[in-house]
Enzyme design. Structure first.
Site, PDB file in Angstrom:
ATOM      1  N   LYS A   9       0.838  -1.200   0.000  1.00 53.29           N
ATOM      2  CA  LYS A   9       0.000   0.000   0.000  1.00 53.29           C
ATOM      3  C   LYS A   9       0.881   1.261   0.000  1.00 53.29           C
ATOM      4  O   LYS A   9       2.100   1.188   0.199  1.00 53.29           O
ATOM      5  CB  LYS A   9      -0.926  -0.034   1.224  1.00 53.29           C
ATOM      6  CG  LYS A   9      -1.893  -1.237   1.231  1.00 53.29           C
ATOM      7  CD  LYS A   9      -2.788  -1.195   2.472  1.00 53.29           C
ATOM      8  CE  LYS A   9      -3.656  -2.436   2.564  1.00 53.29           C
ATOM      9  NZ  LYS A   9      -4.571  -2.377   3.750  1.00 53.29           N
ATOM     10  N   TYR A  49     -12.218  -3.085  -3.001  1.00 53.10           N
ATOM     11  CA  TYR A  49     -12.751  -3.106  -1.639  1.00 53.10           C
ATOM     12  C   TYR A  49     -14.277  -3.187  -1.610  1.00 53.10           C
ATOM     13  O   TYR A  49     -14.897  -2.791  -0.624  1.00 53.10           O
ATOM     14  CB  TYR A  49     -12.265  -1.871  -0.860  1.00 53.10           C
ATOM     15  CG  TYR A  49     -10.831  -1.991  -0.388  1.00 53.10           C
ATOM     16  CD1 TYR A  49     -10.421  -3.066   0.413  1.00 53.10           C
ATOM     17  CD2 TYR A  49      -9.884  -1.014  -0.702  1.00 53.10           C
ATOM     18  CE1 TYR A  49      -9.110  -3.165   0.859  1.00 53.10           C
ATOM     19  CE2 TYR A  49      -8.566  -1.115  -0.250  1.00 53.10           C
ATOM     20  CZ  TYR A  49      -8.184  -2.194   0.534  1.00 53.10           C
ATOM     21  OH  TYR A  49      -6.884  -2.292   0.987  1.00 53.10           O
ATOM     22  N   ASN A 112      -1.608  -0.254   7.435  1.00 48.69           N
ATOM     23  CA  ASN A 112      -1.118  -1.614   7.707  1.00 48.69           C
ATOM     24  C   ASN A 112      -0.329  -2.216   6.546  1.00 48.69           C
ATOM     25  O   ASN A 112      -0.192  -3.433   6.435  1.00 48.69           O
ATOM     26  CB  ASN A 112      -2.246  -2.525   8.215  1.00 48.69           C
ATOM     27  CG  ASN A 112      -3.329  -2.742   7.195  1.00 48.69           C
ATOM     28  OD1 ASN A 112      -3.213  -2.304   6.047  1.00 48.69           O
ATOM     29  ND2 ASN A 112      -4.382  -3.423   7.589  1.00 48.69           N
ATOM     30  N   HIS A 115      -1.748  -5.433   1.413  1.00 50.27           N
ATOM     31  CA  HIS A 115      -2.979  -6.204   1.237  1.00 50.27           C
ATOM     32  C   HIS A 115      -2.613  -7.618   0.795  1.00 50.27           C
ATOM     33  O   HIS A 115      -1.691  -7.810   0.008  1.00 50.27           O
ATOM     34  CB  HIS A 115      -3.857  -5.570   0.151  1.00 50.27           C
ATOM     35  CG  HIS A 115      -4.967  -6.498  -0.277  1.00 50.27           C
ATOM     36  ND1 HIS A 115      -6.151  -6.606   0.410  1.00 50.27           N
ATOM     37  CD2 HIS A 115      -5.033  -7.414  -1.288  1.00 50.27           C
ATOM     38  CE1 HIS A 115      -6.905  -7.528  -0.170  1.00 50.27           C
ATOM     39  NE2 HIS A 115      -6.260  -8.036  -1.206  1.00 50.27           N
ATOM     40  N   GLU A 126      -9.357 -11.036  -7.393  1.00 53.66           N
ATOM     41  CA  GLU A 126      -8.465  -9.878  -7.301  1.00 53.66           C
ATOM     42  C   GLU A 126      -7.387  -9.908  -8.384  1.00 53.66           C
ATOM     43  O   GLU A 126      -7.050  -8.860  -8.946  1.00 53.66           O
ATOM     44  CB  GLU A 126      -7.856  -9.807  -5.895  1.00 53.66           C
ATOM     45  CG  GLU A 126      -8.921  -9.465  -4.846  1.00 53.66           C
ATOM     46  CD  GLU A 126      -8.442  -9.504  -3.402  1.00 53.66           C
ATOM     47  OE1 GLU A 126      -9.216  -9.071  -2.529  1.00 53.66           O
ATOM     48  OE2 GLU A 126      -7.307  -9.970  -3.136  1.00 53.66           O
TER      49      GLU A 126
HETATM   50  P1  DAT Z   1      -7.242  -7.302   5.725  1.00 52.22           P
HETATM   51  O1  DAT Z   1      -6.492  -6.198   5.007  1.00 52.22           O
HETATM   52  O2  DAT Z   1      -6.444  -7.858   6.856  1.00 52.22           O
HETATM   53  O3  DAT Z   1      -7.753  -8.362   4.784  1.00 52.22           O
HETATM   54  P2  DAT Z   1      -9.995  -6.380   5.906  1.00 52.22           P
HETATM   55  O4  DAT Z   1     -10.224  -7.045   4.585  1.00 52.22           O
HETATM   56  O5  DAT Z   1     -10.917  -6.744   7.019  1.00 52.22           O
HETATM   57  O6  DAT Z   1      -8.498  -6.618   6.418  1.00 52.22           O
HETATM   58  O7  DAT Z   1     -10.077  -4.814   5.723  1.00 52.22           O
HETATM   59  C1  DAT Z   1      -9.472  -4.197   4.606  1.00 52.22           C
HETATM   60  C2  DAT Z   1      -8.720  -2.983   5.084  1.00 52.22           C
HETATM   61  O8  DAT Z   1      -9.634  -2.038   5.615  1.00 52.22           O
HETATM   62  C3  DAT Z   1      -7.712  -3.256   6.190  1.00 52.22           C
HETATM   63  O9  DAT Z   1      -6.463  -3.679   5.690  1.00 52.22           O
HETATM   64  C4  DAT Z   1      -7.628  -1.923   6.873  1.00 52.22           C
HETATM   65  C5  DAT Z   1      -9.034  -1.353   6.725  1.00 52.22           C
HETATM   66  N1  DAT Z   1      -9.855  -1.619   7.899  1.00 52.22           N
HETATM   67  C6  DAT Z   1     -10.397  -2.810   8.262  1.00 52.22           C
HETATM   68  N2  DAT Z   1     -11.098  -2.696   9.402  1.00 52.22           N
HETATM   69  C7  DAT Z   1     -10.999  -1.401   9.757  1.00 52.22           C
HETATM   70  C8  DAT Z   1     -11.496  -0.633  10.855  1.00 52.22           C
HETATM   71  N3  DAT Z   1     -12.250  -1.191  11.804  1.00 52.22           N
HETATM   72  N4  DAT Z   1     -11.171   0.681  10.893  1.00 52.22           N
HETATM   73  C9  DAT Z   1     -10.412   1.252   9.947  1.00 52.22           C
HETATM   74  N5  DAT Z   1      -9.914   0.594   8.880  1.00 52.22           N
HETATM   75  C10 DAT Z   1     -10.199  -0.713   8.802  1.00 52.22           C
HETATM   76 MG    MG Z   2      -9.221  -8.311   3.336  1.00 51.50          MG
END
Ligand code: DAT
Ligand code: MG
Length: 149
Positions: A9, A49, A112, A115, A126
């Site tokens: 990212k 997303y 973080n 991805h 994807e």
């Molecule tokens: P991951 O990236 O571990 O697959 P995810 O698919 O649940 O996580 O969410 C996608 C991204 O969205 C994640 O990398 C960071 C953001 N995100 C997820 N939950 C969040 C939250 N509660 N508050 C803010 N950003 C969040």
């Molecule tokens: Mg995810």
């Protein structure tokens, strides 16, 4: 063989962690089959997303992933989808184990670093969203027999 989609990212790029992050998948023994450095359109970000469209953080997520260049990648190998998720660590870097990418380099859930696809079917979706077929390279490293029985 199984494939996954990974993207460093904008925070990972801005912090100069591209080499460090790629190194972890390379030295593990996964095989790089696609890589491009690119800006992400809002259209691609929203499609990527899409499962989070109704979540309160969706708009911020799209703003973030479009805020600077990313490194989009496809990696191949036995069990690569689940293994890459382990190498990446938990979504919130404060909960990610030390030794994982997010655990070693991150603090904030909105920063973080990387991805990774969460399942084989998600990876297929994807990969086809981010890459055209001709952008993926089918090859076998000469050391493959030392990595795979
Ligand atoms: P991951 O990236 O571990 O697959 P995810 O698919 O649940 O996580 O969410 C996608 C991204 O969205 C994640 O990398 C960071 C953001 N995100 C997820 N939950 C969040 C939250 N509660 N508050 C803010 N950003 C969040
Ligand atoms: Mg995810």
């Amino acid at each position: 063989m199984e494939r996954t989609f990974l993207a460093i990212k904008p925070d990972g790029v801005q912090r100069g962690l591209v080499g460090e992050i790629i190194r972890r998948f390379e030295t593990k023994g996964f095989i790089l089959v696609g890589l491009k450095f690119m800006n992400v359109s809002r259209e691609l970000a929203q499609a990527h997303y899409d499962v989070h469209r109704e979540r309160p953080f969706f708009a911020g997520l799209v703003d973030f992933i479009t805020s600077g260049p990313v490194v989009a990648m496809v990696w191949e190998g036995d069990g690569v989808v689940a293994s890459a998720r382990k190498i990446i660590g938990a979504t919130n870097p404060l909960n990610s184990e030390p030794g994982t990418i997010r655990g070693d380099f991150g603090v904030n859930i909105g920063r973080n670093l990387i991805h990774g696809s969460d399942a084989v079917e998600t990876a297929q979706r994807e990969i086809s969203l981010w890459f055209k077929d001709h952008e993926l390279v089918n090859w076998a490293p000469d050391i493959k027999s030392w990595l795979y029985e």
